[in-house]
Motif scaffolding. Structure first.
Motif, PDB file in Angstrom:
ATOM      1  N   SER A 129       3.885   2.245  -4.639  1.00  0.00           N
ATOM      2  CA  SER A 129       4.606   0.868  -4.440  1.00  0.00           C
ATOM      3  C   SER A 129       3.821  -0.393  -4.870  1.00  0.00           C
ATOM      4  O   SER A 129       4.443  -1.422  -5.176  1.00  0.00           O
ATOM      5  CB  SER A 129       4.694   0.596  -2.745  1.00  0.00           C
ATOM      6  OG  SER A 129       3.673   1.163  -2.246  1.00  0.00           O
ATOM      7  N   GLY A 130       2.295  -0.529  -4.625  1.00  0.00           N
ATOM      8  CA  GLY A 130       1.684  -1.356  -5.018  1.00  0.00           C
ATOM      9  C   GLY A 130       0.883  -1.266  -6.427  1.00  0.00           C
ATOM     10  O   GLY A 130       0.291  -0.100  -6.609  1.00  0.00           O
ATOM     11  N   TYR A 131       0.582  -2.211  -7.194  1.00  0.00           N
ATOM     12  CA  TYR A 131      -0.133  -2.028  -8.589  1.00  0.00           C
ATOM     13  C   TYR A 131      -0.247  -3.456  -9.053  1.00  0.00           C
ATOM     14  O   TYR A 131       0.592  -4.382  -8.726  1.00  0.00           O
ATOM     15  CB  TYR A 131       0.469  -1.030  -9.464  1.00  0.00           C
ATOM     16  CG  TYR A 131       1.879  -1.627  -9.946  1.00  0.00           C
ATOM     17  CD1 TYR A 131       1.925  -2.662 -10.885  1.00  0.00           C
ATOM     18  CD2 TYR A 131       2.995  -1.183  -9.216  1.00  0.00           C
ATOM     19  CE1 TYR A 131       3.307  -3.264 -11.619  1.00  0.00           C
ATOM     20  CE2 TYR A 131       4.177  -1.707  -9.710  1.00  0.00           C
ATOM     21  CZ  TYR A 131       4.567  -2.732 -10.694  1.00  0.00           C
ATOM     22  OH  TYR A 131       5.635  -3.142 -11.299  1.00  0.00           O
ATOM     23  N   SER A 132      -1.293  -3.680  -9.664  1.00  0.00           N
ATOM     24  CA  SER A 132      -1.454  -4.999 -10.510  1.00  0.00           C
ATOM     25  C   SER A 132      -2.143  -4.471 -12.205  1.00  0.00           C
ATOM     26  O   SER A 132      -3.034  -3.724 -11.932  1.00  0.00           O
ATOM     27  CB  SER A 132      -2.672  -5.812  -9.730  1.00  0.00           C
ATOM     28  OG  SER A 132      -2.838  -6.869 -10.733  1.00  0.00           O
ATOM     29  N   VAL A 133      -1.402  -5.089 -13.138  1.00  0.00           N
ATOM     30  CA  VAL A 133      -1.860  -4.650 -14.575  1.00  0.00           C
ATOM     31  C   VAL A 133      -1.851  -6.316 -14.923  1.00  0.00           C
ATOM     32  O   VAL A 133      -1.005  -6.861 -15.036  1.00  0.00           O
ATOM     33  CB  VAL A 133      -0.942  -4.026 -15.149  1.00  0.00           C
ATOM     34  CG1 VAL A 133      -1.295  -3.610 -16.416  1.00  0.00           C
ATOM     35  CG2 VAL A 133      -0.543  -2.594 -14.631  1.00  0.00           C
ATOM     36  N   MET A 187       0.947  -1.216  -0.148  1.00  0.00           N
ATOM     37  CA  MET A 187       0.095  -0.098   0.079  1.00  0.00           C
ATOM     38  C   MET A 187       0.938   1.209   0.044  1.00  0.00           C
ATOM     39  O   MET A 187       1.978   1.180   0.464  1.00  0.00           O
ATOM     40  CB  MET A 187      -0.976   0.134   1.233  1.00  0.00           C
ATOM     41  CG  MET A 187      -2.019  -0.943   1.219  1.00  0.00           C
ATOM     42  SD  MET A 187      -3.155  -0.684  -0.068  1.00  0.00           S
ATOM     43  CE  MET A 187      -4.090   0.578   0.570  1.00  0.00           C
ATOM     44  N   SER A 188       0.364   2.221  -0.476  1.00  0.00           N
ATOM     45  CA  SER A 188       1.261   3.331  -0.668  1.00  0.00           C
ATOM     46  C   SER A 188       0.368   4.618   0.037  1.00  0.00           C
ATOM     47  O   SER A 188      -0.943   4.784  -0.044  1.00  0.00           O
ATOM     48  CB  SER A 188       1.250   3.820  -2.177  1.00  0.00           C
ATOM     49  OG  SER A 188       1.900   5.085  -2.479  1.00  0.00           O
ATOM     50  N   SER A 220      -6.877  -4.124 -17.049  1.00  0.00           N
ATOM     51  CA  SER A 220      -7.229  -3.583 -15.680  1.00  0.00           C
ATOM     52  C   SER A 220      -5.908  -3.006 -15.089  1.00  0.00           C
ATOM     53  O   SER A 220      -4.939  -3.809 -14.858  1.00  0.00           O
ATOM     54  CB  SER A 220      -7.928  -4.776 -14.985  1.00  0.00           C
ATOM     55  OG  SER A 220      -8.167  -4.385 -13.561  1.00  0.00           O
ATOM     56  N   ILE A 221      -5.911  -1.960 -14.451  1.00  0.00           N
ATOM     57  CA  ILE A 221      -4.752  -1.391 -13.929  1.00  0.00           C
ATOM     58  C   ILE A 221      -5.053  -0.775 -12.648  1.00  0.00           C
ATOM     59  O   ILE A 221      -6.050   0.087 -12.406  1.00  0.00           O
ATOM     60  CB  ILE A 221      -4.259  -0.127 -14.673  1.00  0.00           C
ATOM     61  CG1 ILE A 221      -3.731  -0.504 -16.045  1.00  0.00           C
ATOM     62  CG2 ILE A 221      -3.028   0.452 -13.829  1.00  0.00           C
ATOM     63  CD1 ILE A 221      -3.691   0.514 -17.015  1.00  0.00           C
ATOM     64  N   LEU A 222      -4.843  -1.760 -11.567  1.00  0.00           N
ATOM     65  CA  LEU A 222      -5.300  -1.307 -10.059  1.00  0.00           C
ATOM     66  C   LEU A 222      -4.038  -0.602  -9.493  1.00  0.00           C
ATOM     67  O   LEU A 222      -3.021  -1.448  -9.409  1.00  0.00           O
ATOM     68  CB  LEU A 222      -5.698  -2.717  -9.117  1.00  0.00           C
ATOM     69  CG  LEU A 222      -6.095  -2.360  -8.037  1.00  0.00           C
ATOM     70  CD1 LEU A 222      -7.339  -1.515  -7.750  1.00  0.00           C
ATOM     71  CD2 LEU A 222      -6.204  -3.575  -7.254  1.00  0.00           C
ATOM     72  N   VAL A 223      -4.086   0.591  -8.939  1.00  0.00           N
ATOM     73  CA  VAL A 223      -2.959   1.152  -8.257  1.00  0.00           C
ATOM     74  C   VAL A 223      -3.374   1.396  -6.767  1.00  0.00           C
ATOM     75  O   VAL A 223      -4.492   1.769  -6.422  1.00  0.00           O
ATOM     76  CB  VAL A 223      -2.894   2.515  -8.897  1.00  0.00           C
ATOM     77  CG1 VAL A 223      -1.542   3.056  -8.233  1.00  0.00           C
ATOM     78  CG2 VAL A 223      -2.756   2.569 -10.384  1.00  0.00           C
ATOM     79  N   GLU A 224      -2.515   0.897  -5.950  1.00  0.00           N
ATOM     80  CA  GLU A 224      -2.650   0.762  -4.393  1.00  0.00           C
ATOM     81  C   GLU A 224      -2.436   2.104  -4.022  1.00  0.00           C
ATOM     82  O   GLU A 224      -1.602   2.362  -3.066  1.00  0.00           O
ATOM     83  CB  GLU A 224      -1.917   0.059  -3.651  1.00  0.00           C
ATOM     84  CG  GLU A 224      -1.952  -1.603  -4.201  1.00  0.00           C
ATOM     85  CD  GLU A 224      -3.550  -2.168  -3.764  1.00  0.00           C
ATOM     86  OE1 GLU A 224      -3.894  -1.728  -2.953  1.00  0.00           O
ATOM     87  OE2 GLU A 224      -3.515  -3.214  -4.300  1.00  0.00           O
ATOM     88  N   ALA A 225      -3.135   3.172  -4.303  1.00  0.00           N
ATOM     89  CA  ALA A 225      -3.243   4.525  -4.069  1.00  0.00           C
ATOM     90  C   ALA A 225      -4.442   5.304  -4.437  1.00  0.00           C
ATOM     91  O   ALA A 225      -4.956   4.880  -5.591  1.00  0.00           O
ATOM     92  CB  ALA A 225      -1.852   5.217  -4.869  1.00  0.00           C
ATOM     93  N   PRO A 226      -5.069   6.019  -3.614  1.00  0.00           N
ATOM     94  CA  PRO A 226      -6.225   6.535  -3.815  1.00  0.00           C
ATOM     95  C   PRO A 226      -6.075   8.082  -4.882  1.00  0.00           C
ATOM     96  O   PRO A 226      -4.930   8.526  -5.091  1.00  0.00           O
ATOM     97  CB  PRO A 226      -6.669   7.212  -2.322  1.00  0.00           C
ATOM     98  CG  PRO A 226      -5.338   7.548  -1.743  1.00  0.00           C
ATOM     99  CD  PRO A 226      -4.410   6.444  -2.395  1.00  0.00           C
ATOM    100  N   ALA A 227      -7.083   8.296  -5.387  1.00  0.00           N
ATOM    101  CA  ALA A 227      -7.241   9.753  -6.019  1.00  0.00           C
ATOM    102  C   ALA A 227      -7.931  10.574  -5.206  1.00  0.00           C
ATOM    103  O   ALA A 227      -8.787  11.427  -5.563  1.00  0.00           O
ATOM    104  CB  ALA A 227      -7.876   9.420  -7.299  1.00  0.00           C
TER     105      ALA A 227
END
Length: 182
Positions: free
Chosen positions: A74-78, A46-47, A102-109
C-alpha cells in the motif's frame, strides 16, 4: 550589397515559412511513446505485506525492477536522490551509475518472528543487472521498523514510472520501470 541583403532576407523568410508549414509528425515523438517523467512517485499507507523477492527484467524500451510481496502493498516512495541513505544509521548506500533511485517500501522483509522473508546473498548486488541498458546496480539496504529500502543505481536520471499489481493469489508486486532514454 543591397542585393545580398535582400537575398538573405528572402532565404530567412523561406526557411521560417517552411518551419511553420512542417507537419506535426515532423516533431520528434517521445521515445517509445513514453510520457513518464522523473519526479518522485509515492502512495501512502503501511502494509501488513512482507517483501519476498526482488527481480528484474529487460524490455525493448525500459528496464524493470519488480518487488514481490506476500500481501497487499500500500505504501511506497520512489525518488531520484543525491544519495541513498540507510534506514536507521543514515550511512550512504554506494551505487553505480550516474543517478540514484531510492525505493522505500512500507513493508518489512521479515515476519512477525523477526525471521527474514527476503535476504539476498550479496546485499550490495541483490539482483544481477549486468548487460542491462539502464540499470547499473540493485542494492538491498535492509528493513527497519516495518520499512524496506532498496537503492537502484541507473545510468542517468531518466524517465520512470511506478505502479502496483495484484496477484497471483494474495500477493502483490511493486513495479519500477526506468526508460532507456528520454
Amino acid at each position: 550589397m543591397k542585393k545580398r541583403i535582400l537575398s538573405l532576407l528572402a532565404t530567412c523568410a523561406m526557411l521560417c515559412g517552411l518551419a511553420v508549414l512542417a507537419p506535426a509528425s515532423a516533431v520528434a515523438a517521445p521515445y517509445c511513446g513514453i510520457h513518464w517523467g522523473s519526479l518522485p512517485e509515492s502512495a501512502s499507507g503501511m502494509s501488513s505485506a512482507q517483501i519476498e523477492n526482488l527481480r528484474t527484467g529487460r524490455h525493448t524500451c525500459f528496464d524493470r525492477l519488480v518487488i514481490d510481496l506476500e500481501g497487499d502493498v500500500s505504501g511506497y516512495s520512489v525518488a531520484y536522490v543525491n544519495r541513498v541513505s540507510e534506514l536507521g544509521s543514515g550511512s550512504t548506500v554506494p551505487l553505480s551509475g550516474g543517478a540514484d533511485l531510492s525505493i522505500l517500501v512500507e513493508a518489512p522483509a521479515y515476519d512477525s518472528s523477526s525471521g527474514a522473508t527476503y535476504s539476498p546473498r550479496n546485499r550490495s548486488h541483490a539482483v544481477n543487472v549486468n548487460g542491462y541498458r539502464t540499470f547499473r546496480q540493485v542494492a538491498f539496504s535492509g528493513s527497519f521498523e516495518g520499512q524496506t529500502l532498496i537503492g537502484l543505481g541507473v545510468r542517468a536520471r531518466l524517465p520512470m514510472r511506478v505502479f502496483t499489481l495484484d496477484g497471483p493469489g494474495d500477493s502483490s508486486r511493486l513495479v519500477i520501470d526506468v526508460a532507456h532514454r528520454w
